[in-house]
Design an enzyme around this catalytic site. Structure first.
Site, PDB file in Angstrom:
ATOM      1  N   GLU A   1       2.375  -2.936  -0.151  1.00 51.48           N
ATOM      2  CA  GLU A   1       3.544  -2.137  -0.552  1.00 51.48           C
ATOM      3  C   GLU A   1       4.472  -3.009  -1.426  1.00 51.48           C
ATOM      4  O   GLU A   1       4.642  -4.208  -1.137  1.00 51.48           O
ATOM      5  CB  GLU A   1       4.268  -1.713   0.735  1.00 51.48           C
ATOM      6  CG  GLU A   1       5.531  -0.926   0.569  1.00 51.48           C
ATOM      7  CD  GLU A   1       6.220  -0.650   1.935  1.00 51.48           C
ATOM      8  OE1 GLU A   1       5.854  -1.305   2.952  1.00 51.48           O
ATOM      9  OE2 GLU A   1       7.095   0.220   1.977  1.00 51.48           O
TER      10      GLU A   1
ATOM     11  N   LYS B   1       6.011   7.540  -0.573  1.00 51.70           N
ATOM     12  CA  LYS B   1       6.153   7.316   0.875  1.00 51.70           C
ATOM     13  C   LYS B   1       6.999   8.408   1.533  1.00 51.70           C
ATOM     14  O   LYS B   1       8.171   8.602   1.188  1.00 51.70           O
ATOM     15  CB  LYS B   1       6.777   5.942   1.112  1.00 51.70           C
ATOM     16  CG  LYS B   1       6.788   5.482   2.574  1.00 51.70           C
ATOM     17  CD  LYS B   1       7.295   4.043   2.636  1.00 51.70           C
ATOM     18  CE  LYS B   1       7.231   3.455   4.044  1.00 51.70           C
ATOM     19  NZ  LYS B   1       7.723   2.059   4.068  1.00 51.70           N
TER      20      LYS B   1
ATOM     21  N   CYS C   1       2.706   1.860   4.703  1.00 53.59           N
ATOM     22  CA  CYS C   1       3.343   1.131   5.796  1.00 53.59           C
ATOM     23  C   CYS C   1       3.768   2.026   6.971  1.00 53.59           C
ATOM     24  O   CYS C   1       2.939   2.492   7.717  1.00 53.59           O
ATOM     25  CB  CYS C   1       4.493   0.285   5.255  1.00 53.59           C
ATOM     26  SG  CYS C   1       4.865  -1.107   6.369  1.00 53.59           S
TER      27      CYS C   1
ATOM     28  N   VAL D   1       6.806  -5.422   9.383  1.00 55.44           N
ATOM     29  CA  VAL D   1       7.654  -6.385  10.088  1.00 55.44           C
ATOM     30  C   VAL D   1       7.547  -6.223  11.608  1.00 55.44           C
ATOM     31  O   VAL D   1       7.776  -7.175  12.345  1.00 55.44           O
ATOM     32  CB  VAL D   1       9.128  -6.295   9.631  1.00 55.44           C
ATOM     33  CG1 VAL D   1       9.265  -6.793   8.195  1.00 55.44           C
ATOM     34  CG2 VAL D   1       9.686  -4.892   9.756  1.00 55.44           C
TER      35      VAL D   1
HETATM   36  C1  ACM Z   1       7.742  -0.602   6.285  1.00 56.47           C
HETATM   37  O1  ACM Z   1       7.542   0.593   6.290  1.00 56.47           O
HETATM   38  N1  ACM Z   1       7.753  -1.306   5.178  1.00 56.47           N
HETATM   39  C2  ACM Z   1       7.959  -1.332   7.543  1.00 56.47           C
END
Ligand code: ACM
Length: 262
Positions: A40, A111, A144, A171
């Site tokens: 990402e 996203k 992510c 993370v």
């Molecule tokens: C994330 O969605 N970059 C933790």
């Protein structure tokens, strides 16, 4: 049996150093792969201070410099590339994944499930969960934090994806353990490409956990990267294993009982 050679590429971008980040990521892509997934926001880094900073680094798709570099690399290598980048579309800014084929065509996913401070600077994705024909199979994209929502991978699989590409900047610790389950419950391959390193540009430092992982429709972890180094790992995907029949009497889609689900 139809096979696909696929790689997850784990990088450590330096915030804002786009040209170097792109060049270093592309150098890590192993030769001879049909498909490679990069993290990402791999070109810019992750922790934007505000939406002005994001706007100054975001690019149009497919004509921005990062997407153009991906198109050139895909054409030269014959590898379909999936990568996350900051997209500018008019005055809207998206956390986007692009799918770049060797023939120069580009598709995108924006996203849907924004994480933490992303909600302050990005527009939530408006394209749903699209599935694309690429490298001889059907590829779904998610980014992510979408991992936390089983509906994301489930929707991609029910729309025909056999390989889910998952650029990430993780993370929290859980995702590398969850994605093999997403692969099993949907009988697809998943390719999570994460980054390593630390960024401290906001209130709290962010430590990225690495552990990029490729998982099989049997829930097996095919490859997993380390927690603190840049690297790439490749695996052969046997697409015939993407069989929705878990047993001769259990089809992972047809057996669902949506009338009992909230
Ligand atoms: C994330 O969605 N970059 C933790």
């Amino acid at each position: 049996m139809t096979k696909l050679r696929a790689a997850v590429v784990q990088t450590e971008p330096v915030f804002g150093d786009v040209a170097a980040n792109v060049a270093e990521a592309l150098e890590l892509v192993p030769a001879g792969c049909d498909l490679a997934v990069l993290p990402e926001l791999f070109a810019t880094g992750y922790q934007f201070r505000d939406s002005d900073e994001l706007a100054s680094l975001a690019e149009s798709v497919p004509d921005g410099s990062t997407c153009s570099a991906l198109r050139a690399a895909a054409a030269n290598s014959g590898t379909t590339l999936v990568a996350g980048l900051a997209e500018r579309d008019g005055d809207r800014l998206f956390n986007t994944a692009v799918l770049v084929r060797p023939d120069g065509t580009v598709d995108r996913y924006r996203k849907v499930h924004l994480f933490w401070d992303e909600k302050l600077i990005f527009t939530p994705g408006d394209l749903g969960f699209p599935v694309f024909a690429a490298c001889g199979t059907t590829v779904g994209l998610m980014i992510c934090f979408d991992w936390l929502f089983p509906e994301a991978a489930g929707t991609l699989a029910r729309r025909g994806a056999k390989v889910i590409c998952h650029p990430s900047n993780l993370v929290l610790p859980h995702c590398p353990d969850v994605m093999p389950l997403r692969a099993l419950e949907n009988r697809v391959y998943t390719l999570t490409a994460n980054r390593v390193g630390c960024e401290h540009r906001g209130e709290a430092p962010l430590n990225f956990i690495g552990r990029s992982v490729a998982a099989s429709p049997r829930g097996e972890r095919l490859v997993e990267c380390g927690t603190d180094r840049t690297e790439a790992a490749a695996a052969d995907l046997e697409l015939d294993l993407c069989d929705p029949y878990l047993t001769p009497r259990n089809h992972v889609v047809a057996d669902r009982r949506p009338e009992f689900y909230d």
